[in-house]
Design an enzyme around this catalytic site. Sequence first.
Site, mmCIF file in Angstrom:
data_model
loop_
_atom_site.group_PDB
_atom_site.id
_atom_site.type_symbol
_atom_site.label_atom_id
_atom_site.label_comp_id
_atom_site.label_asym_id
_atom_site.label_seq_id
_atom_site.Cartn_x
_atom_site.Cartn_y
_atom_site.Cartn_z
ATOM 1 C CG ASP A 185 -6.947 -2.045 6.676
ATOM 2 O OD1 ASP A 185 -6.231 -2.173 7.700
ATOM 3 O OD2 ASP A 185 -6.897 -2.833 5.715
ATOM 4 C CE LYS A 237 -3.339 -3.109 5.424
ATOM 5 N NZ LYS A 237 -3.499 -4.553 5.716
ATOM 6 C CG ASN A 241 -4.527 -0.499 2.809
ATOM 7 O OD1 ASN A 241 -4.239 -1.335 1.952
ATOM 8 N ND2 ASN A 241 -5.358 -0.765 3.799
#
Length: 393
Positions: A215, A217, A220
């Site tokens: 994840d 991105k 994050n």
Amino acid sequence: MGNERSAARGGNPSGQLVPTSRWKGALSKVGLLLSSWYSATFQTTGNHIQEQLAEARGGPGYHGSTGWPFPRFISLFFPVFPYKSQRMDQEFQDIEFIAKGSLGPILKVRQRTNEKIYAVKVLLKAEVVRQGILQQCIDGVVIQKQVLHPFVQGLRECWQTSRLLFIMCDYHCAGDLSRLWTASKPLAESRVRVFAAELGSAIGFLHDFGVIHRDVKMENVLLTERGHLMLTDFGLSRRLWRGERALTICGTVQYMAPEVLRGSPYNHSADWWSLGVLLYALVAGKFPVDPQCDHTSMLRSLQEAPVSPLTSVSQDLAFLLAELLCADPRLRLHRLDAFSEHRFFRGLSFEPQLLQGLPLEISHPAADQSDPEPQLFRDFDWEPGAPALPLAG
């Protein structure tokens, strides 16, 4: 855990805490939200979860004669989340509500013993079990505890009470990369060069450790007070050893590699595609392919309109993006050594201390000023001895 609001990453950009007298207000704001989650949980869940909650209350289904000192709903999260009976306000002061996460609130706190500021993510245990992400939640915490890297957010402590999980991490007042990008897009190539080196270092380290993040991105990626980066949120990460493949379709659709979108077996190479999407968006001010509502639509968009090379950036950066955004994972740039030796980084050391010492423009994007309804949270029950919520565990 993987879809926190960007405001959850930062908070007050000045770094100032609210007065101590306001911590009760912050806690009271959390209560009714969790109460509504409990109501939704009981409306949408089956008998199994209701039995688990009953056990957590010491009611039907809980048998003290089992020899275990806590109800089963608490023991589910051992030993990763030790049980703590101390009230939150006894350990922390200046407790401030930052944002609503996907499974519970996120708080900014000052620890009484060392006067340091931390971010505490609060998760509703019933919702973790209802969504079937118990093992995923535990694995993410275990991984974040074990990985120690200058560009990975540190996990300080985690614990549980009868109904809640607490995950305490380092706090960064500058927010996340998404907020910076929204306020300043596109970013200068010179700055993106340093960001790319820092994120590539973090991703390569995780892969050497046997971890795929899944994840990567902007939401994050945290900004430190000096303008550098920290990769965070390991809610979707997992161990993936050399030669092993994952099958779960997960992540954020506009960052997901084609092989993930297709449901094909994939490996660590998928994280490098996500990094390519992130870097493309930073320098172009837009995503290479417009985000879609689901993975099927996203895959169709990628197939119908392949990623176009950027003409507004240097040739070296354009080549790097093309190598990261290669649809074939076997041909995609997917190793830290090849990444760090790319000519886009010519003359730039990947030594973390040297990267962190580079001067960067320090930007503190305005915090999200939206505040929950005044009555949205009420009677937040941190411990069994506190005022009980309806249907409390």
